[in-house]
Design an enzyme around this catalytic site. Structure first.
Site, mmCIF file in Angstrom:
data_model
loop_
_atom_site.group_PDB
_atom_site.id
_atom_site.type_symbol
_atom_site.label_atom_id
_atom_site.label_comp_id
_atom_site.label_asym_id
_atom_site.label_seq_id
_atom_site.Cartn_x
_atom_site.Cartn_y
_atom_site.Cartn_z
ATOM 1 N N ILE A 14 0.831 -1.209 0.000
ATOM 2 C CA ILE A 14 0.000 0.000 0.000
ATOM 3 C C ILE A 14 0.868 1.263 0.000
ATOM 4 O O ILE A 14 0.657 2.181 -0.799
ATOM 5 C CB ILE A 14 -0.927 -0.001 1.244
ATOM 6 C CG1 ILE A 14 -1.914 -1.168 1.163
ATOM 7 C CG2 ILE A 14 -1.638 1.330 1.419
ATOM 8 C CD1 ILE A 14 -2.822 -1.147 -0.037
ATOM 9 N N THR A 85 -1.122 -4.287 10.175
ATOM 10 C CA THR A 85 -1.987 -4.391 11.366
ATOM 11 C C THR A 85 -2.496 -5.831 11.447
ATOM 12 O O THR A 85 -3.655 -6.098 11.139
ATOM 13 C CB THR A 85 -3.180 -3.413 11.282
ATOM 14 O OG1 THR A 85 -3.667 -3.387 9.926
ATOM 15 C CG2 THR A 85 -2.796 -2.033 11.707
ATOM 16 N N THR A 131 -7.335 5.571 15.516
ATOM 17 C CA THR A 131 -6.883 6.911 15.105
ATOM 18 C C THR A 131 -6.782 7.825 16.333
ATOM 19 O O THR A 131 -5.831 8.608 16.471
ATOM 20 C CB THR A 131 -7.860 7.501 14.065
ATOM 21 O OG1 THR A 131 -8.068 6.511 13.063
ATOM 22 C CG2 THR A 131 -7.321 8.765 13.437
ATOM 23 N N ARG A 165 -8.598 0.688 -0.009
ATOM 24 C CA ARG A 165 -9.386 -0.479 -0.457
ATOM 25 C C ARG A 165 -8.973 -0.965 -1.825
ATOM 26 O O ARG A 165 -9.772 -1.547 -2.563
ATOM 27 C CB ARG A 165 -10.883 -0.142 -0.531
ATOM 28 C CG ARG A 165 -11.378 0.503 0.664
ATOM 29 C CD ARG A 165 -11.902 1.863 0.359
ATOM 30 N NE ARG A 165 -13.319 1.827 0.687
ATOM 31 C CZ ARG A 165 -14.178 2.718 0.335
ATOM 32 N NH1 ARG A 165 -13.794 3.765 -0.349
ATOM 33 N NH2 ARG A 165 -15.439 2.596 0.665
ATOM 34 N N LYS A 217 -14.145 0.394 6.658
ATOM 35 C CA LYS A 217 -13.217 -0.577 6.057
ATOM 36 C C LYS A 217 -13.458 -1.974 6.630
ATOM 37 O O LYS A 217 -13.493 -2.968 5.907
ATOM 38 C CB LYS A 217 -11.774 -0.115 6.322
ATOM 39 C CG LYS A 217 -10.711 -1.112 6.004
ATOM 40 C CD LYS A 217 -10.498 -1.301 4.522
ATOM 41 C CE LYS A 217 -9.623 -2.503 4.249
ATOM 42 N NZ LYS A 217 -9.384 -2.745 2.852
ATOM 43 N N CYS A 271 -6.599 -9.761 4.591
ATOM 44 C CA CYS A 271 -7.645 -8.757 4.844
ATOM 45 C C CYS A 271 -8.936 -9.415 5.337
ATOM 46 O O CYS A 271 -9.312 -9.256 6.493
ATOM 47 C CB CYS A 271 -7.925 -7.959 3.567
ATOM 48 S SG CYS A 271 -6.583 -6.864 3.114
ATOM 49 N N PHE A 336 -4.204 -17.888 -2.146
ATOM 50 C CA PHE A 336 -5.431 -17.656 -1.393
ATOM 51 C C PHE A 336 -6.590 -17.224 -2.282
ATOM 52 O O PHE A 336 -7.736 -17.200 -1.850
ATOM 53 C CB PHE A 336 -5.204 -16.707 -0.207
ATOM 54 C CG PHE A 336 -5.232 -15.230 -0.516
ATOM 55 C CD1 PHE A 336 -6.426 -14.554 -0.631
ATOM 56 C CD2 PHE A 336 -4.051 -14.523 -0.657
ATOM 57 C CE1 PHE A 336 -6.459 -13.189 -0.892
ATOM 58 C CE2 PHE A 336 -4.067 -13.169 -0.914
ATOM 59 C CZ PHE A 336 -5.269 -12.499 -1.041
HETATM 60 N N1 LIG Z 1 -2.167 -5.136 0.634
HETATM 61 C C1 LIG Z 1 -3.440 -4.877 0.465
HETATM 62 O O1 LIG Z 1 -4.073 -5.342 -0.477
HETATM 63 C C2 LIG Z 1 -4.184 -3.967 1.424
HETATM 64 C C3 LIG Z 1 -5.399 -3.412 1.012
HETATM 65 C C4 LIG Z 1 -6.049 -2.528 1.870
HETATM 66 C C5 LIG Z 1 -5.511 -2.248 3.117
HETATM 67 N N2 LIG Z 1 -4.336 -2.819 3.506
HETATM 68 C C6 LIG Z 1 -3.806 -2.459 4.832
HETATM 69 O O2 LIG Z 1 -2.694 -1.587 4.642
HETATM 70 C C7 LIG Z 1 -1.751 -1.786 5.694
HETATM 71 C C8 LIG Z 1 -0.399 -2.100 5.091
HETATM 72 O O3 LIG Z 1 -0.515 -3.291 4.348
HETATM 73 P P1 LIG Z 1 0.564 -3.747 3.263
HETATM 74 O O4 LIG Z 1 -0.059 -4.863 2.503
HETATM 75 O O5 LIG Z 1 1.091 -2.560 2.530
HETATM 76 O O6 LIG Z 1 1.697 -4.327 4.233
HETATM 77 P P2 LIG Z 1 3.190 -4.741 3.809
HETATM 78 O O7 LIG Z 1 3.608 -5.768 4.781
HETATM 79 O O8 LIG Z 1 3.275 -5.010 2.347
HETATM 80 O O9 LIG Z 1 4.034 -3.391 4.072
HETATM 81 C C9 LIG Z 1 4.198 -2.814 5.317
HETATM 82 C C10 LIG Z 1 5.576 -2.162 5.374
HETATM 83 O O10 LIG Z 1 5.684 -1.467 6.612
HETATM 84 C C11 LIG Z 1 7.032 -1.590 7.064
HETATM 85 N N3 LIG Z 1 7.060 -1.252 8.497
HETATM 86 C C12 LIG Z 1 6.693 -1.987 9.561
HETATM 87 N N4 LIG Z 1 6.836 -1.284 10.691
HETATM 88 C C13 LIG Z 1 7.316 -0.075 10.346
HETATM 89 C C14 LIG Z 1 7.679 1.090 11.075
HETATM 90 N N5 LIG Z 1 7.535 1.152 12.387
HETATM 91 N N6 LIG Z 1 8.165 2.143 10.390
HETATM 92 C C15 LIG Z 1 8.314 2.097 9.062
HETATM 93 N N7 LIG Z 1 7.984 1.033 8.313
HETATM 94 C C16 LIG Z 1 7.491 -0.040 8.948
HETATM 95 C C17 LIG Z 1 7.392 -3.017 6.727
HETATM 96 O O11 LIG Z 1 8.790 -3.194 6.674
HETATM 97 C C18 LIG Z 1 6.736 -3.167 5.348
HETATM 98 O O12 LIG Z 1 7.607 -2.826 4.292
HETATM 99 C C19 LIG Z 1 -2.306 -2.909 6.571
HETATM 100 O O13 LIG Z 1 -3.035 -2.351 7.628
HETATM 101 C C20 LIG Z 1 -3.256 -3.627 5.623
HETATM 102 O O14 LIG Z 1 -4.266 -4.315 6.309
HETATM 103 C C21 LIG Z 1 -3.655 -3.660 2.679
#
Ligand SMILES: NC(=O)c1ccc[n+]([C@@H]2O[C@H](COP(=O)([O-])OP(=O)(O)OC[C@H]3O[C@@H](n4cnc5c(N)ncnc54)[C@H](O)[C@@H]3O)[C@@H](O)[C@H]2O)c1
Length: 421
Positions: A14, A85, A131, A165, A217, A271, A336
């Site tokens: 994201i 998360t 938040t 999303r 969400k 998710c 998945f």
């Molecule tokens: N991937 C999806 O399709 C999707 C869709 C909607 C929402 N989300 C939500 O978005 C959020 C992020 O998901 P994602 O898929 O991008 O995760 P991800 O694991 O791909 O990326 C998260 C990144 O955050 C970094 N990170 C962790 N702790 C950190 C910190 N303290 N400081 C800086 N960087 C840090 C990690 O190294 C990683 O690169 C989650 O809450 C997820 O539920 C994801």
């Protein structure tokens, strides 16, 4: 006041596309990630995740000097937090609690560089109240600044929740086109957030409060989970009553106001299989249907495994000269969902692993989207579709990848969790 520098904390699926979109509109963007490999890769103009078209955008953003990645937060005018998360591990049967430690650590990182006029947006999917918790953590770390929980629209730092999303594989287009839910902790927080997103978002930015945005969400993913649970429960009922569930659903869906989803081997990914727990853990007495749906979907892999055990018994009864060690089982699909390589929280992967551990004979896996098996599957052979079709005595369809939607000649017993055979 415009946003001269935008910082994105967490450069994963994201955060990186979001950072790249701001940079592509010629904003100065600082991406922050604790993963040194991710930071180094991005600073070389490359990407460490798989997402169509993102590599070109990141490459030009970095080479033109609009995007850089660092491991420690630097001053900016807006901070978007997009860290994981997950939920905390718990005993079987317990309700998992959300793990907000990544968000807290992101807050600890940005607190020292915050200044009057900044905007902080939580993008990570979060339980209701997260938040407000972010704003509280920041306020505790920076008593010299005022925050919206006390100062409302007059706050030095504005805070909002704007959930993401986008659909993996379509992120670049959906980031621009999707409507955004903007949940400010005050009207001013929402206004500032809309100003920021309008840099590249063409969809509508719909304003609400932070708690409603968080719940929106979680509601979207819980709605999918409940609907899939209904289909999964139907598949178990129909199996018992000797009814073809796929024909049944097709018939029911001819009703103009009915749209039942398709059953499967369970629900996976990070998710839909996770977010409903954020509602259940907050309101366990009230979230009865959402909780039950989670349990129905989580129990489906075990049901499939029991079907496989019965199939082994049936096969040996029909072939009394064979022993269990001479029975070959083929699993079709590990991801998945169809046509992706993502194995995170995949029920198909869990089923294949369980079969390979309980079955003394050979277990084959066909997964056209990967080139090597995960280390958890150490008693399994990754094979081509034709080989599995030919060699297996028991065939278990787990994921309806496009490669499997062709006529297949199978001998032996077929267990089809996706209704394509
Ligand atoms: N991937 C999806 O399709 C999707 C869709 C909607 C929402 N989300 C939500 O978005 C959020 C992020 O998901 P994602 O898929 O991008 O995760 P991800 O694991 O791909 O990326 C998260 C990144 O955050 C970094 N990170 C962790 N702790 C950190 C910190 N303290 N400081 C800086 N960087 C840090 C990690 O190294 C990683 O690169 C989650 O809450 C997820 O539920 C994801």
């Amino acid at each position: 006041m415009s946003f001269e520098t935008i910082s994105v904390i967490g450069l994963g699926y994201i955060g990186l596309p979001t950072a790249a979109m701001f940079a592509s509109r010629k904003n100065k963007v600082i991406g922050v990630d604790v993963n040194q490999h991710a930071v180094d890769t991005i600073n070389q103009g490359k990407i460490h995740i798989v997402e169509p078209d993102l590599d070109m955008i990141v490459h030009s953003a970095v080479t033109e000097g609009y995007l850089k990645a660092v491991t420690t937060a630097e001053p900016a005018d807006a901070f978007l937090i997009a860290v994981p998360t997950p939920f905390l591990p718990c005993e079987e049967g317990q309700i998992p609690e959300p793990d907000l430690s990544y968000i807290q650590s992101a807050c600890n990182g940005i607190a020292p560089v915050l200044k009057k006029g900044d905007l902080v947006i939580l993008e990570s999917t979060s339980p209701v109240g997260a938040t407000e918790q972010v704003s509280e953590w920041l306020a505790n770390a920076r008593p010299d600044l005022s925050f919206p929980q006390k100062a409302g629209t007059e706050a030095d730092v504005n805070v909002a929740h704007c959930p993401e999303r986008v659909l993996p594989g379509h992120v670049v287009r959906e980031l621009v086109e999707n409507d955004r839910v903007i949940g400010g902790m005050s009207a001013r927080c929402s206004e500032r957030s809309v100003e920021l997103y309008k840099t590249f978002v063409q969809g509508e930015c719909v304003i609400t409060n932070a708690r409603t945005a968080e719940m929106a969400k979680l509601t979207e993913n819980s709605c999918r989970d409940v609907q899939i649970a209904f289909a999964n429960e139907l598949s178990v009922i129909c199996d018992k009553l000797d009814i073809d569930v796929w024909e049944l659903i097709a018939l029911a869906n001819r009703h103009p106001r009915i749209n039942i989803l398709q059953p499967g081997p369970g629900v996976g990914g990070h998710c839909i299989a996770v977010d409903p727990w954020f509602i259940v853990s907050k309101t366990p007495e009230e979230a009865r249907l959402i909780h039950t749906a989670r349990k129905v979907n989580d129990s489906k892999p075990e049901w499939v495994i029991n079907k496989v055990k019965l199939a082994i018994t049936d096969f040996l009864q029909a072939n009394p000269t064979k022993t269990a060690s001479e029975v070959t089982i083929a699993c079709y699909g590990l991801a998945f969902k169809p046509d992706i390589d993502d194995l995170r929280e995949s029920p198909a992967l869990a089923i294949a692993k369980n079969i390979s551990e309980m079955h003394v004979g050979k277990t084959l896996v066909v997964e056209p989207n990967i080139i090597s098996l995960p280390s958890s599957l150490n008693r399994v052979d990754l094979v081509e579709l034709a080989k599995a079709n030919e060699a297996a005595d028991i065939h278990v369809m787990l994921v309806d990848h496009k490669e499997f939607r062709v006529k297949q000649e199978l001998t032996g017993i077929a267990i089809d969790t996706k209704g394509i055979w």
